[in-house]
Write an enzyme that holds these catalytic residues in place. Structure first.
Site, PDB file in Angstrom:
ATOM      1  N   HIS A  75      -3.375   7.382   0.725  1.00  0.00           N
ATOM      2  CA  HIS A  75      -3.964   5.631   0.384  1.00  0.00           C
ATOM      3  C   HIS A  75      -5.383   5.371   0.466  1.00  0.00           C
ATOM      4  O   HIS A  75      -5.510   5.678   1.597  1.00  0.00           O
ATOM      5  CB  HIS A  75      -2.864   5.086   0.784  1.00  0.00           C
ATOM      6  CG  HIS A  75      -3.197   3.851   0.637  1.00  0.00           C
ATOM      7  ND1 HIS A  75      -3.972   2.648  -0.681  1.00  0.00           N
ATOM      8  CD2 HIS A  75      -2.807   2.076   1.705  1.00  0.00           C
ATOM      9  CE1 HIS A  75      -4.019   1.583  -0.278  1.00  0.00           C
ATOM     10  NE2 HIS A  75      -3.998   1.289   1.080  1.00  0.00           N
ATOM     11  N   CYS A 125       0.642  -1.188  -0.470  1.00  0.00           N
ATOM     12  CA  CYS A 125      -0.011   0.362   0.083  1.00  0.00           C
ATOM     13  C   CYS A 125       0.890   1.014   0.159  1.00  0.00           C
ATOM     14  O   CYS A 125       0.388   2.770  -0.347  1.00  0.00           O
ATOM     15  CB  CYS A 125      -1.236  -0.160   1.470  1.00  0.00           C
ATOM     16  SG  CYS A 125      -2.237  -0.990   0.891  1.00  0.00           S
ATOM     17  N   ASN A 163     -10.271  -0.618  -2.951  1.00  0.00           N
ATOM     18  CA  ASN A 163      -7.825  -0.325  -2.206  1.00  0.00           C
ATOM     19  C   ASN A 163      -6.976  -0.808  -3.012  1.00  0.00           C
ATOM     20  O   ASN A 163      -7.617  -2.404  -3.251  1.00  0.00           O
ATOM     21  CB  ASN A 163      -7.468  -0.702  -0.746  1.00  0.00           C
ATOM     22  CG  ASN A 163      -6.641  -1.106  -0.419  1.00  0.00           C
ATOM     23  OD1 ASN A 163      -5.849  -0.608  -0.898  1.00  0.00           O
ATOM     24  ND2 ASN A 163      -6.587  -1.487   0.866  1.00  0.00           N
TER      25      ASN A 163
HETATM   26  O1  UT7 Z   1      -4.753  -0.800   2.704  1.00  0.00           O
HETATM   27  C1  UT7 Z   1      -3.722  -1.722   3.687  1.00  0.00           C
HETATM   28  C2  UT7 Z   1      -4.369  -1.495   4.905  1.00  0.00           C
HETATM   29  N1  UT7 Z   1      -5.476  -1.918   5.434  1.00  0.00           N
HETATM   30  C3  UT7 Z   1      -6.236  -1.410   5.795  1.00  0.00           C
HETATM   31  O2  UT7 Z   1      -6.073  -0.599   6.234  1.00  0.00           O
HETATM   32  C4  UT7 Z   1      -7.477  -1.961   6.375  1.00  0.00           C
HETATM   33  C5  UT7 Z   1      -7.603  -2.086   8.010  1.00  0.00           C
HETATM   34  N2  UT7 Z   1      -8.710  -3.041   8.592  1.00  0.00           N
HETATM   35  C6  UT7 Z   1     -10.281  -2.263   8.239  1.00  0.00           C
HETATM   36  O3  UT7 Z   1     -10.328  -2.101   7.351  1.00  0.00           O
HETATM   37  C7  UT7 Z   1     -11.558  -3.325   8.662  1.00  0.00           C
HETATM   38  O4  UT7 Z   1     -10.603  -4.402  10.318  1.00  0.00           O
HETATM   39  C8  UT7 Z   1     -12.187  -4.166   7.696  1.00  0.00           C
HETATM   40  C9  UT7 Z   1     -13.050  -3.298   7.290  1.00  0.00           C
HETATM   41  C10 UT7 Z   1     -11.187  -4.841   7.223  1.00  0.00           C
HETATM   42  C11 UT7 Z   1     -12.663  -4.582   8.806  1.00  0.00           C
HETATM   43  O5  UT7 Z   1     -13.610  -4.330   9.326  1.00  0.00           O
HETATM   44  P1  UT7 Z   1     -13.726  -4.960  11.491  1.00  0.00           P
HETATM   45  O6  UT7 Z   1     -15.173  -3.012  11.507  1.00  0.00           O
HETATM   46  O7  UT7 Z   1     -12.770  -4.882  11.920  1.00  0.00           O
HETATM   47  O8  UT7 Z   1     -14.229  -6.095  11.249  1.00  0.00           O
HETATM   48  P2  UT7 Z   1     -13.304  -7.129  11.674  1.00  0.00           P
HETATM   49  O9  UT7 Z   1     -12.898  -8.130  10.458  1.00  0.00           O
HETATM   50  O10 UT7 Z   1     -14.278  -7.009  13.255  1.00  0.00           O
HETATM   51  O11 UT7 Z   1     -15.059  -8.026  11.517  1.00  0.00           O
HETATM   52  C12 UT7 Z   1     -16.713  -8.290  12.275  1.00  0.00           C
HETATM   53  C13 UT7 Z   1     -17.389  -8.732  11.844  1.00  0.00           C
HETATM   54  C14 UT7 Z   1     -17.123 -10.056  11.891  1.00  0.00           C
HETATM   55  O12 UT7 Z   1     -18.550 -11.443  12.547  1.00  0.00           O
HETATM   56  P3  UT7 Z   1     -18.999 -11.772  13.671  1.00  0.00           P
HETATM   57  O13 UT7 Z   1     -17.403 -12.294  14.505  1.00  0.00           O
HETATM   58  O14 UT7 Z   1     -18.192 -10.174  14.582  1.00  0.00           O
HETATM   59  O15 UT7 Z   1     -19.927 -11.923  14.204  1.00  0.00           O
HETATM   60  C15 UT7 Z   1     -16.621 -10.585  10.710  1.00  0.00           C
HETATM   61  O16 UT7 Z   1     -16.869 -12.259  10.602  1.00  0.00           O
HETATM   62  O17 UT7 Z   1     -17.818  -8.698  10.454  1.00  0.00           O
HETATM   63  C16 UT7 Z   1     -18.027 -10.342   9.971  1.00  0.00           C
HETATM   64  N3  UT7 Z   1     -17.897  -9.844   8.697  1.00  0.00           N
HETATM   65  C17 UT7 Z   1     -17.856  -9.586   7.539  1.00  0.00           C
HETATM   66  N4  UT7 Z   1     -19.433  -9.466   7.234  1.00  0.00           N
HETATM   67  C18 UT7 Z   1     -20.163  -9.156   6.362  1.00  0.00           C
HETATM   68  C19 UT7 Z   1     -16.482  -9.930   7.964  1.00  0.00           C
HETATM   69  N5  UT7 Z   1     -15.664  -9.902   6.611  1.00  0.00           N
HETATM   70  C20 UT7 Z   1     -17.654  -9.577   6.831  1.00  0.00           C
HETATM   71  C21 UT7 Z   1     -17.927  -9.523   4.878  1.00  0.00           C
HETATM   72  N6  UT7 Z   1     -19.468  -8.634   5.478  1.00  0.00           N
HETATM   73  N7  UT7 Z   1     -17.064  -8.530   3.819  1.00  0.00           N
END
Ligand code: UT7
Length: 342
Positions: free
Chosen positions: A269, A124, A299
């Site tokens: 980014h 990134c 992204n």
């Molecule tokens: O570019 C390089 C750098 N990258 C970044 O900076 C990315 C940084 N991280 C993020 O942007 C976020 O952490 C994400 C967008 C990747 C994820 O968001 P989050 O709010 O951290 O969600 P999470 O991973 O904690 O997941 C929350 C819930 C989980 O379910 P439970 O365990 O709470 O029941 C996941 O299984 O959301 C679920 N989940 C989804 N649900 C629907 C994960 N992905 C999805 C999805 N659709 N696509």
């Protein structure tokens, strides 16, 4: 000019041409909800993304091909021809081949002289690292015109099942390019670049295989091994991103005796709209001072800043005399910033 003075002559570099290319096929959140358990509300709320471009099956596009398409536009807008380019810097985490890199493919695809070409592997932060690399060659006088490309073909390497939804909904394909040239007025152009890394967290955002450590026969021998799909500890990456983005912007401003009030345009980014909004609030910037287009492209890693910078410039949001800040954070971890007087 005496020998001593000549030795000390340093130039700045400035961006004189920008271009971008994204593949035709648009994949909406709704489209994704048909192939995995996800939905538009979750994706928009957590990331801001509405759609992304993914290379369609049968398309000729690859990272190198898309990079070449973006580069042609940037070179033409710079008022140059491919023969004027002295060096190629290509940033990608999704090269066409394990080796050689995409940079050499550009030399061939654009029918250029046998100029040098390097690939930058900083995910990134790839474009920020690539700009910094190009800038050093121009500063010392070694090269005059350097082509910098960021391009990514993510879609072929994503786990497009529910298992991979935490990562696969985020990434998009595309390319952006910039032509940098020598600027004799050292109060203009790229004022400074700032690069960092923290390899202790390499495993927090990684594609582990295939690698020489875990090559294809080993991978194939173990059907449970899915280390060829990207892995991300999303929350950990998020927390580090907001801290490092802030630090490296402050570092760049301080180096140039600038303050946050001097920022005319911040191009972060495009990792997550929530990260951009956090930075916007932290620096007290208005909507007109931060450019976001993650809604349309997702992204695109090394391509995200050059695509955003190209669109901002096309829309007249980056103008002569503006203080423009580029900042990135990602896998490695790597992060960096670029401070530009446009
Ligand atoms: O570019 C390089 C750098 N990258 C970044 O900076 C990315 C940084 N991280 C993020 O942007 C976020 O952490 C994400 C967008 C990747 C994820 O968001 P989050 O709010 O951290 O969600 P999470 O991973 O904690 O997941 C929350 C819930 C989980 O379910 P439970 O365990 O709470 O029941 C996941 O299984 O959301 C679920 N989940 C989804 N649900 C629907 C994960 N992905 C999805 C999805 N659709 N696509």
């Amino acid at each position: 000019m005496g020998f001593k003075e000549k030795q000390m002559t340093m130039y700045n570099s400035k961006i004189i041409g920008l271009g971008h290319y994204v593949p035709e096929q648009i994949v909406t959140n709704e489209d994704l909800s048909k192939i995995m358990d996800t939905n538009d509300a979750w994706i928009q709320e957590r990331t801001g993304i509405k759609e992304r471009h993914w290379i369609a099956e049968g398309s000729e596009d690859t990272s190198a091909v898309m990079g070449a398409k973006a580069a042609r536009i940037a070179i033409e807008r710079a008022g140059l021809t491919t023969k004027d380019i002295d060096f190629i810097v290509f940033a990608t985490l999704s090269p066409d081949y394990f080796f050689p890199g995409c940079g050499v493919q550009i030399q061939d695809m654009l029918d250029m002289k046998t100029v040098g070409a390097i690939d930058i592997r900083n995910q990134c932060s790839g474009f920020v690292y690539a700009i910094s690399t190009a800038d050093q060659f121009i500063k010392t006088g070694m090269y005059k015109n350097v082509l910098v490309i960021g391009a990514e073909f993510h879609s072929n390497g994503l786990d497009k099942t529910t298992r991979g939804r935490g990562v696969s909904v985020i990434f998009g394909d595309g390319a952006g390019a910039a032509v940098l040239t020598r600027e004799e007025d050292t109060t203009k152009g790229i004022l400074s670049t700032h690069l960092h890394s923290e390899g202790a967290y390499a495993d927090k955002l990684i594609v582990e295989s295939p690698s020489i450590r875990n090559w294809v026969p080993e991978l194939m021998a173990n059907p449970d091994d899915i280390s060829y799909f990207p892995y991300m500890d999303g929350q950990f990456v998020f927390k580090n991103a907001v801290v490092r983005f802030s630090e490296v912007i402050i570092e760049g401003l301080a180096k140039n005796n600038l303050s946050k009030e001097d920022i005319d345009m911040l191009i972060p980014h495009q990792a997550n709209l929530r990260i951009s909004q956090f930075i916007q609030r932290k620096f007290g910037l208005s909507d007109n001072q931060v450019f976001n287009n993650i809604q349309k492209y997702g992204n695109t890693t090394a391509a995200s800043i050059p695509i955003a910078l190209t669109e901002a410039w096309e829309q007249g949001k980056v103008k002569d005399g503006d203080t423009v800040v580029l900042a990135a954070f990602g896998s490695g971890f790597t992060w960096g910033s670029v401070i530009i007087k446009w």
